[in-house]
Enzyme design. Structure first.
Site, mmCIF file in Angstrom:
data_model
loop_
_atom_site.group_PDB
_atom_site.id
_atom_site.type_symbol
_atom_site.label_atom_id
_atom_site.label_comp_id
_atom_site.label_asym_id
_atom_site.label_seq_id
_atom_site.Cartn_x
_atom_site.Cartn_y
_atom_site.Cartn_z
ATOM 1 N N GLY A 1 0.783 -1.235 0.000
ATOM 2 C CA GLY A 1 0.000 0.000 0.000
ATOM 3 C C GLY A 1 0.813 1.282 0.000
ATOM 4 N N ASP B 1 0.981 3.186 4.346
ATOM 5 C CA ASP B 1 -0.105 3.946 3.725
ATOM 6 C C ASP B 1 -1.097 4.479 4.744
ATOM 7 O OD1 ASP B 1 -1.005 1.395 4.342
ATOM 8 O OD2 ASP B 1 -1.888 0.969 2.389
ATOM 9 N N ASP C 1 -4.978 2.136 10.747
ATOM 10 C CA ASP C 1 -6.390 1.866 10.989
ATOM 11 C C ASP C 1 -6.521 1.248 12.393
ATOM 12 O OD1 ASP C 1 -9.088 1.389 10.726
ATOM 13 O OD2 ASP C 1 -8.896 -0.239 9.306
ATOM 14 N N LYS D 1 -6.693 7.037 10.465
ATOM 15 C CA LYS D 1 -8.135 7.090 10.739
ATOM 16 C C LYS D 1 -8.359 7.538 12.178
ATOM 17 C CE LYS D 1 -9.575 3.658 7.385
ATOM 18 N NZ LYS D 1 -10.217 2.372 7.112
ATOM 19 N N PHE E 1 -13.741 3.489 4.506
ATOM 20 C CA PHE E 1 -12.824 2.701 3.693
ATOM 21 C C PHE E 1 -12.433 3.496 2.442
ATOM 22 C CE2 PHE E 1 -10.988 -0.656 1.212
ATOM 23 C CZ PHE E 1 -10.316 -1.387 2.173
ATOM 24 N N VAL E 2 -11.130 3.752 2.308
ATOM 25 C CA VAL E 2 -10.640 4.579 1.195
ATOM 26 C C VAL E 2 -9.745 3.754 0.265
ATOM 27 C CG1 VAL E 2 -10.789 6.761 2.456
ATOM 28 C CG2 VAL E 2 -8.703 5.405 2.621
ATOM 29 N N ASP F 1 -5.768 -0.297 -1.686
ATOM 30 C CA ASP F 1 -6.588 -1.206 -2.496
ATOM 31 C C ASP F 1 -7.829 -1.668 -1.770
ATOM 32 O OD1 ASP F 1 -5.150 -2.936 -0.607
ATOM 33 O OD2 ASP F 1 -5.991 -4.578 -1.766
ATOM 34 N N ARG G 1 -5.465 0.540 -6.710
ATOM 35 C CA ARG G 1 -4.187 1.096 -6.256
ATOM 36 C C ARG G 1 -3.674 2.180 -7.205
ATOM 37 N NH1 ARG G 1 -2.170 -2.085 -2.021
ATOM 38 N NH2 ARG G 1 -2.482 -4.323 -2.174
HETATM 39 P P1 IMP Z 1 -4.392 -1.867 10.461
HETATM 40 O O1 IMP Z 1 -3.522 -3.054 10.708
HETATM 41 O O2 IMP Z 1 -5.854 -2.136 10.738
HETATM 42 O O3 IMP Z 1 -3.897 -0.576 11.101
HETATM 43 O O4 IMP Z 1 -4.420 -1.608 8.914
HETATM 44 C C1 IMP Z 1 -3.308 -1.332 8.219
HETATM 45 C C2 IMP Z 1 -3.387 -1.847 6.797
HETATM 46 O O5 IMP Z 1 -4.727 -2.191 6.413
HETATM 47 C C3 IMP Z 1 -2.969 -0.754 5.895
HETATM 48 O O6 IMP Z 1 -1.574 -0.793 5.680
HETATM 49 C C4 IMP Z 1 -3.779 -1.018 4.654
HETATM 50 O O7 IMP Z 1 -3.084 -1.911 3.825
HETATM 51 C C5 IMP Z 1 -5.041 -1.668 5.150
HETATM 52 N N1 IMP Z 1 -6.139 -0.681 5.305
HETATM 53 C C6 IMP Z 1 -6.652 -0.152 6.435
HETATM 54 N N2 IMP Z 1 -7.641 0.712 6.197
HETATM 55 C C7 IMP Z 1 -7.767 0.742 4.858
HETATM 56 C C8 IMP Z 1 -8.633 1.489 3.966
HETATM 57 O O8 IMP Z 1 -9.482 2.313 4.337
HETATM 58 N N3 IMP Z 1 -8.449 1.236 2.636
HETATM 59 C C9 IMP Z 1 -7.513 0.359 2.154
HETATM 60 N N4 IMP Z 1 -6.692 -0.329 2.949
HETATM 61 C C10 IMP Z 1 -6.830 -0.146 4.282
HETATM 62 MG MG MG Z 2 -0.733 -1.814 3.759
#
Ligand code: IMP
Ligand code: MG
Length: 182
Positions: free
Chosen positions: A43, A99, A102, A130, A151-152, A158, A164
């Site tokens: 990402g 990227d 979350d 976020k 969700f973006v 992606d 992407r």
């Molecule tokens: P986390 O582990 O939940 O913090 O998420 C991190 C990874 O989830 C990021 O590096 C992204 O690859 C993916 N991700 C989280 N939120 C989004 C979103 O809104 N769109 C696309 N990918 C996301």
């Molecule tokens: Mg990622």
């Protein structure tokens, strides 16, 4: 592909303006140190490439490949590293580039993994963060934009490996996420 986007959050000029600011901060903070950037694939690819071209320092670049979504729009919480070799980070000043922050699972796991190799310092740079309660707490040092919990996609981000290559960041239409959540 454009029709799948509910609304554009950040267009190309807005992204590039913010990258100028982030790159200036990073260049100032690391001007006397040798920086090692670890980009989290896939990402962060666009972000990393555009950001680092704005940082005129003699830096090293390496990659980690991590995934926690496994084709869904919600994190599974289980972070899988897709390659075995850990970048050489011992005694180095590390900047992790990803990227989006979350739930925090991915970056928390990445930081833990890199810290086992005893780097000199670790900082975190994300394009998007976020605004939400996170499952795991992650300290960020550089944040491009704070966004709502939506969700973006685009600019490297992606949904099921699509979108992407959009040059902007946009909110994906909700019904596309719903259709695919089993
Ligand atoms: P986390 O582990 O939940 O913090 O998420 C991190 C990874 O989830 C990021 O590096 C992204 O690859 C993916 N991700 C989280 N939120 C989004 C979103 O809104 N769109 C696309 N990918 C996301
Ligand atoms: Mg990622």
């Amino acid at each position: 592909m454009q029709g799948d986007i509910e609304r554009v959050l950040f267009d190309e000029p807005a992204i590039h303006r913010r990258l100028d600011e982030l790159a200036a901060q990073i260049s100032k903070n690391y001007r006397d140190r040798e920086l090692t950037v670890i980009a989290v694939l896939s990402g962060s690819l666009m972000f990393m490439a555009d950001l680092l071209r704005r940082v005129p320092l003699p830096l090293k670049l390496d990659f980690l490949s991590a995934a926690s979504y496994h084709g869904k729009a919600q994190t599974s919480g289980e972070v899988i590293f897709k390659q075995l070799a850990l970048p050489d980070v011992t005694d180095r000043d590390i900047l992790i580039v990803d990227d989006i922050l979350d739930s925090g699972h991915t970056l928390a796991a990445v930081c833990e993994k890199l810290e086992t190799a005893k780097p000199c310092s670790v900082r975190v740079c994300v394009l998007l963060s976020k605004m939400k309660q996170r499952a795991r707490c992650v300290d960020t040092d550089y944040v491009g934009f704070e966004i709502e919990d939506e969700f973006v996609v685009g600019y490297g981000l992606d949904f099921r490996e699509r979108y992407r290559n959009l040059p902007y960041i946009g909110v994906l239409r909700k019904e596309l996420l719903e259709q695919s959540s089993e």
